[in-house]
Motif scaffolding. Structure first.
Motif, PDB file in Angstrom:
ATOM      1  N   HIS A  49       0.854  -1.186   0.000  1.00  0.00           N
ATOM      2  CA  HIS A  49       0.000   0.000   0.000  1.00  0.00           C
ATOM      3  C   HIS A  49       0.893   1.240   0.000  1.00  0.00           C
ATOM      4  CE1 HIS A  49      -3.642   2.258   0.721  1.00  0.00           C
ATOM      5  NE2 HIS A  49      -3.048   2.884   1.711  1.00  0.00           N
ATOM      6  N   LEU A  50       0.745   2.096  -1.016  1.00  0.00           N
ATOM      7  CA  LEU A  50       1.540   3.317  -1.133  1.00  0.00           C
ATOM      8  C   LEU A  50       0.648   4.530  -0.934  1.00  0.00           C
ATOM      9  CD1 LEU A  50       3.429   2.492  -4.476  1.00  0.00           C
ATOM     10  CD2 LEU A  50       4.191   1.997  -2.169  1.00  0.00           C
ATOM     11  N   VAL A  51       1.137   5.520  -0.188  1.00  0.00           N
ATOM     12  CA  VAL A  51       0.455   6.804  -0.043  1.00  0.00           C
ATOM     13  C   VAL A  51       1.503   7.889  -0.211  1.00  0.00           C
ATOM     14  CG1 VAL A  51      -0.875   8.318   1.486  1.00  0.00           C
ATOM     15  CG2 VAL A  51      -1.255   5.857   1.562  1.00  0.00           C
ATOM     16  N   MET A  56       3.588  13.202  -8.538  1.00  0.00           N
ATOM     17  CA  MET A  56       5.027  13.068  -8.835  1.00  0.00           C
ATOM     18  C   MET A  56       5.747  12.282  -7.742  1.00  0.00           C
ATOM     19  SD  MET A  56       6.068  16.696 -10.592  1.00  0.00           S
ATOM     20  CE  MET A  56       7.798  16.353 -10.395  1.00  0.00           C
ATOM     21  N   LYS A  57       5.366  12.516  -6.483  1.00  0.00           N
ATOM     22  CA  LYS A  57       5.986  11.780  -5.365  1.00  0.00           C
ATOM     23  C   LYS A  57       5.586  10.305  -5.408  1.00  0.00           C
ATOM     24  CE  LYS A  57       7.834  15.450  -3.677  1.00  0.00           C
ATOM     25  NZ  LYS A  57       9.047  15.838  -4.343  1.00  0.00           N
ATOM     26  N   LEU A  58       4.327  10.041  -5.805  1.00  0.00           N
ATOM     27  CA  LEU A  58       3.873   8.658  -5.917  1.00  0.00           C
ATOM     28  C   LEU A  58       4.662   7.922  -7.000  1.00  0.00           C
ATOM     29  CD1 LEU A  58       1.783   6.715  -4.699  1.00  0.00           C
ATOM     30  CD2 LEU A  58       0.251   7.348  -6.552  1.00  0.00           C
ATOM     31  N   GLU A  59       4.909   8.588  -8.124  1.00  0.00           N
ATOM     32  CA  GLU A  59       5.718   8.005  -9.196  1.00  0.00           C
ATOM     33  C   GLU A  59       7.159   7.769  -8.727  1.00  0.00           C
ATOM     34  OE1 GLU A  59       5.069   6.806 -12.337  1.00  0.00           O
ATOM     35  OE2 GLU A  59       3.000   6.997 -11.660  1.00  0.00           O
ATOM     36  N   ALA A  60       7.690   8.705  -7.946  1.00  0.00           N
ATOM     37  CA  ALA A  60       9.055   8.545  -7.424  1.00  0.00           C
ATOM     38  C   ALA A  60       9.141   7.340  -6.483  1.00  0.00           C
ATOM     39  CB  ALA A  60       9.492   9.818  -6.707  1.00  0.00           C
ATOM     40  N   VAL A  61       8.115   7.170  -5.621  1.00  0.00           N
ATOM     41  CA  VAL A  61       8.082   6.022  -4.708  1.00  0.00           C
ATOM     42  C   VAL A  61       7.977   4.727  -5.518  1.00  0.00           C
ATOM     43  CG1 VAL A  61       6.737   4.864  -2.909  1.00  0.00           C
ATOM     44  CG2 VAL A  61       7.128   7.318  -2.767  1.00  0.00           C
ATOM     45  N   ILE A  66      10.571  -0.257  -7.542  1.00  0.00           N
ATOM     46  CA  ILE A  66      11.034  -1.106  -8.650  1.00  0.00           C
ATOM     47  C   ILE A  66      12.549  -1.273  -8.590  1.00  0.00           C
ATOM     48  CG2 ILE A  66      11.296  -1.200 -11.165  1.00  0.00           C
ATOM     49  CD1 ILE A  66       8.496   0.099 -11.336  1.00  0.00           C
ATOM     50  N   LYS A  67      13.258  -0.164  -8.345  1.00  0.00           N
ATOM     51  CA  LYS A  67      14.726  -0.210  -8.277  1.00  0.00           C
ATOM     52  C   LYS A  67      15.200  -1.125  -7.152  1.00  0.00           C
ATOM     53  CE  LYS A  67      16.994   2.968  -6.344  1.00  0.00           C
ATOM     54  NZ  LYS A  67      17.629   4.071  -5.729  1.00  0.00           N
ATOM     55  N   ASN A  68      14.546  -1.044  -5.989  1.00  0.00           N
ATOM     56  CA  ASN A  68      14.951  -1.878  -4.861  1.00  0.00           C
ATOM     57  C   ASN A  68      14.569  -3.347  -5.076  1.00  0.00           C
ATOM     58  OD1 ASN A  68      16.337  -0.140  -2.971  1.00  0.00           O
ATOM     59  ND2 ASN A  68      14.400   0.951  -2.793  1.00  0.00           N
ATOM     60  N   PHE A  69      13.496  -3.612  -5.806  1.00  0.00           N
ATOM     61  CA  PHE A  69      13.158  -4.995  -6.149  1.00  0.00           C
ATOM     62  C   PHE A  69      14.242  -5.581  -7.044  1.00  0.00           C
ATOM     63  CE2 PHE A  69       9.324  -4.808  -3.991  1.00  0.00           C
ATOM     64  CZ  PHE A  69       8.537  -5.934  -4.195  1.00  0.00           C
ATOM     65  N   ILE A  70      14.695  -4.799  -8.026  1.00  0.00           N
ATOM     66  CA  ILE A  70      15.749  -5.268  -8.931  1.00  0.00           C
ATOM     67  C   ILE A  70      17.044  -5.523  -8.167  1.00  0.00           C
ATOM     68  CG2 ILE A  70      17.205  -4.598 -10.889  1.00  0.00           C
ATOM     69  CD1 ILE A  70      14.696  -3.141 -11.996  1.00  0.00           C
ATOM     70  N   LYS A  71      17.386  -4.613  -7.230  1.00  0.00           N
ATOM     71  CA  LYS A  71      18.600  -4.801  -6.418  1.00  0.00           C
ATOM     72  C   LYS A  71      18.550  -6.094  -5.619  1.00  0.00           C
ATOM     73  CE  LYS A  71      20.208  -0.123  -5.374  1.00  0.00           C
ATOM     74  NZ  LYS A  71      20.282   0.887  -4.302  1.00  0.00           N
ATOM     75  N   ARG A  72      17.346  -6.485  -5.208  1.00  0.00           N
ATOM     76  CA  ARG A  72      17.153  -7.682  -4.384  1.00  0.00           C
ATOM     77  C   ARG A  72      16.908  -8.932  -5.226  1.00  0.00           C
ATOM     78  NH1 ARG A  72      18.751  -8.095   0.573  1.00  0.00           N
ATOM     79  NH2 ARG A  72      18.848  -6.074   1.531  1.00  0.00           N
ATOM     80  N   ASN A  73      17.157  -8.847  -6.529  1.00  0.00           N
ATOM     81  CA  ASN A  73      16.967  -9.965  -7.463  1.00  0.00           C
ATOM     82  C   ASN A  73      15.529 -10.486  -7.493  1.00  0.00           C
ATOM     83  OD1 ASN A  73      19.598  -9.991  -8.421  1.00  0.00           O
ATOM     84  ND2 ASN A  73      20.287 -11.254  -6.701  1.00  0.00           N
ATOM     85  N   THR A  87      -7.309  10.419  -1.493  1.00  0.00           N
ATOM     86  CA  THR A  87      -7.719  10.146  -0.117  1.00  0.00           C
ATOM     87  C   THR A  87      -8.449  11.375   0.422  1.00  0.00           C
ATOM     88  OG1 THR A  87      -5.686  11.016   0.866  1.00  0.00           O
ATOM     89  CG2 THR A  87      -5.692   8.688   0.272  1.00  0.00           C
ATOM     90  N   SER A  88      -9.041  11.251   1.601  1.00  0.00           N
ATOM     91  CA  SER A  88      -9.785  12.369   2.186  1.00  0.00           C
ATOM     92  C   SER A  88      -8.870  13.519   2.618  1.00  0.00           C
ATOM     93  CB  SER A  88     -10.610  11.879   3.375  1.00  0.00           C
ATOM     94  OG  SER A  88      -9.758  11.299   4.338  1.00  0.00           O
ATOM     95  N   GLN A  89      -7.573  13.249   2.822  1.00  0.00           N
ATOM     96  CA  GLN A  89      -6.624  14.303   3.204  1.00  0.00           C
ATOM     97  C   GLN A  89      -6.002  14.988   1.994  1.00  0.00           C
ATOM     98  OE1 GLN A  89      -6.009  11.047   4.592  1.00  0.00           O
ATOM     99  NE2 GLN A  89      -7.185  11.469   6.445  1.00  0.00           N
ATOM    100  N   GLY A  90      -6.408  14.620   0.796  1.00  0.00           N
ATOM    101  CA  GLY A  90      -5.856  15.233  -0.411  1.00  0.00           C
ATOM    102  C   GLY A  90      -4.608  14.549  -0.940  1.00  0.00           C
ATOM    103  N   HIS A  91      -4.254  13.404  -0.370  1.00  0.00           N
ATOM    104  CA  HIS A  91      -3.095  12.644  -0.837  1.00  0.00           C
ATOM    105  C   HIS A  91      -3.542  11.660  -1.918  1.00  0.00           C
ATOM    106  CE1 HIS A  91      -1.051  14.352   2.551  1.00  0.00           C
ATOM    107  NE2 HIS A  91      -1.739  13.649   3.442  1.00  0.00           N
ATOM    108  N   LEU A  92      -2.586  10.956  -2.486  1.00  0.00           N
ATOM    109  CA  LEU A  92      -2.881   9.892  -3.438  1.00  0.00           C
ATOM    110  C   LEU A  92      -2.462   8.548  -2.846  1.00  0.00           C
ATOM    111  CD1 LEU A  92      -1.687  11.383  -6.842  1.00  0.00           C
ATOM    112  CD2 LEU A  92      -4.009  10.803  -6.217  1.00  0.00           C
ATOM    113  N   LYS A  93      -3.288   7.531  -3.065  1.00  0.00           N
ATOM    114  CA  LYS A  93      -2.928   6.185  -2.599  1.00  0.00           C
ATOM    115  C   LYS A  93      -2.979   5.230  -3.774  1.00  0.00           C
ATOM    116  CE  LYS A  93      -7.550   4.709  -1.259  1.00  0.00           C
ATOM    117  NZ  LYS A  93      -8.394   4.154  -0.211  1.00  0.00           N
ATOM    118  N   MET A  94      -2.161   4.185  -3.683  1.00  0.00           N
ATOM    119  CA  MET A  94      -2.100   3.175  -4.733  1.00  0.00           C
ATOM    120  C   MET A  94      -1.814   1.824  -4.089  1.00  0.00           C
ATOM    121  SD  MET A  94       0.699   2.786  -7.804  1.00  0.00           S
ATOM    122  CE  MET A  94       0.194   4.145  -8.807  1.00  0.00           C
ATOM    123  N   ASP A  95      -2.525   0.818  -4.557  1.00  0.00           N
ATOM    124  CA  ASP A  95      -2.255  -0.544  -4.107  1.00  0.00           C
ATOM    125  C   ASP A  95      -1.424  -1.246  -5.170  1.00  0.00           C
ATOM    126  OD1 ASP A  95      -3.465  -0.507  -1.640  1.00  0.00           O
ATOM    127  OD2 ASP A  95      -5.421  -1.126  -2.403  1.00  0.00           O
TER     128      ASP A  95
END
Length: 162
Positions: A49-51, A56-61, A66-73, A87-95
């Motif tokens: 779960h990403l918030v 732009m910050k969501l894309e960066a996360v 993805i980069k850390n998954f690749i590092k971990r094989n 979200t109700s606080q004005g943020h973006l969430k992604m599953d």
């Protein structure tokens, strides 16, 4: 008769390590200071779960993950990103759903690919894996080599070669 199994397994500990590395990176980056950012791993549901404060910050996360998954094989193909929602606080969430196992369509595609090789091997779909049996180990290794070169949409591991 020699055989091997084609599976798609995820090492949960390595996923956890990749998420922890992503969180460390978020905490050290200057552009994330003071902004609400969450990365949570729900092991039971195989879901991340990403918030983030903005798109732009969501894309960066997402890129850091993805980069850390690749590092971990761990193949980034296991990550199934859903649509971002507000979200109700004005943020973006992604599953992000982690794809584990081989679904029926992919299994049928794999068996069709194996049969197309015209080798004396028998592919069988068993739940979320495919078992390939044959008399000669050389033919089984040829199947493995062929499938490694193909993109089936999910990462494949070849286990239990006997």
């Amino acid at each position: 008769m020699a055989s091997f199994d084609i599976v798609n397994k995820i090492d949960v500990q390595e996923v956890d390590n990749a998420i922890n590395n992503t969180l460390k990176e978020i905490n050290t980056r200057y552009d994330f200071r003071g902004l609400h950012t969450e990365v949570e791993f729900h092991k039971k549901e195989n879901r991340i779960h990403l918030v983030a404060a903005e798109s732009m910050k969501l894309e960066a996360v997402k890129d850091m993950l993805i980069k850390n998954f690749i590092k971990r094989n761990i193949s980034p193909k296991v990550l199934d990103f859903k649509e971002p929602q507000g979200t109700s606080q004005g943020h973006l969430k992604m599953d992000v759903q982690l794809k584990e196992g081989i679904d029926k369509e992919t299994a049928k595609k794999i068996t069709k690919e194996i049969k197309g090789l015209k080798l004396k091997v028998q592919p069988q779909i068993q739940d979320d894996q495919v078992r390939v049996t044959g008399k000669k180990i050389d033919e089984l290794q040829a199947v493995i080599k062929h499938l490694k070169a193909k993109d089936m949409g999910v990462p494949l591991q070849f286990v239990n070669l006997k």
